[in-house]
Motif scaffolding. Sequence first.
Motif, mmCIF file in Angstrom:
data_model
loop_
_atom_site.group_PDB
_atom_site.id
_atom_site.type_symbol
_atom_site.label_atom_id
_atom_site.label_comp_id
_atom_site.label_asym_id
_atom_site.label_seq_id
_atom_site.Cartn_x
_atom_site.Cartn_y
_atom_site.Cartn_z
ATOM 1 N N TYR A 29 78.519 21.002 53.929
ATOM 2 C CA TYR A 29 79.492 22.014 53.495
ATOM 3 C C TYR A 29 79.146 22.515 52.092
ATOM 4 O O TYR A 29 79.117 23.728 51.844
ATOM 5 N N ILE A 30 78.864 21.599 51.170
ATOM 6 C CA ILE A 30 78.539 21.991 49.790
ATOM 7 C C ILE A 30 77.239 22.796 49.770
ATOM 8 O O ILE A 30 77.146 23.810 49.078
ATOM 9 N N ILE A 31 76.258 22.372 50.553
ATOM 10 C CA ILE A 31 74.994 23.114 50.609
ATOM 11 C C ILE A 31 75.215 24.510 51.193
ATOM 12 O O ILE A 31 74.631 25.486 50.718
ATOM 13 N N SER A 32 76.107 24.633 52.174
ATOM 14 C CA SER A 32 76.397 25.962 52.743
ATOM 15 C C SER A 32 77.057 26.864 51.700
ATOM 16 O O SER A 32 76.802 28.072 51.668
ATOM 17 N N LEU A 33 77.893 26.289 50.823
ATOM 18 C CA LEU A 33 78.477 27.076 49.728
ATOM 19 C C LEU A 33 77.386 27.538 48.770
ATOM 20 O O LEU A 33 77.376 28.687 48.325
ATOM 21 N N LEU A 34 76.466 26.650 48.453
ATOM 22 C CA LEU A 34 75.347 26.966 47.569
ATOM 23 C C LEU A 34 74.492 28.081 48.169
ATOM 24 O O LEU A 34 73.989 28.950 47.465
ATOM 25 N N GLU A 35 74.394 28.065 49.467
ATOM 26 C CA GLU A 35 73.590 29.057 50.186
ATOM 27 C C GLU A 35 74.244 30.446 50.176
ATOM 28 O O GLU A 35 73.539 31.451 50.128
ATOM 29 N N THR A 36 75.576 30.492 50.168
ATOM 30 C CA THR A 36 76.257 31.771 50.372
ATOM 31 C C THR A 36 77.061 32.289 49.179
ATOM 32 O O THR A 36 77.332 33.485 49.108
ATOM 33 N N GLU A 37 77.468 31.450 48.270
ATOM 34 C CA GLU A 37 78.337 31.874 47.162
ATOM 35 C C GLU A 37 77.543 32.139 45.890
ATOM 36 O O GLU A 37 76.592 31.427 45.588
ATOM 37 N N ASP A 38 77.970 33.157 45.131
ATOM 38 C CA ASP A 38 77.315 33.464 43.858
ATOM 39 C C ASP A 38 77.565 32.375 42.812
ATOM 40 O O ASP A 38 76.680 32.009 42.064
#
Length: 108
Positions: A29-38
């Motif tokens: 989940y945290i990696i997906s945020l890193l992938e998509t959020e500025d």
Amino acid sequence: MKRKIILYGDHFQRFIKTLNEKELLKLNYIISLLETEDRLPIKFIKFIRDGLYEIRMEYRGNTYRVFFIFDEGQIVVLFNGFQKKTQKTPINEIEKALKIKEEYYENK
């Protein structure tokens, strides 16, 4: 924004093998945020030094860290991870990540 996540070496894969299913879900989940959020709050990532960052994860009283860098502004390269057992991030873990970072750029 969509960042490309790549792994360098087998350090990260060895780390995730130590996690249980729920810990792995939270890390993903945290990696997906890193992938998509500025921008992400310091709760999830923190700048360490020399272009090195850490993903910060807590689960049921256990604290985990995964080191990474940004490359060419978009690519996130994941390095070593570990379970944190002290208040401060251990210097030897930071030094290990910086050494992996050097190897990455030499082999690029």
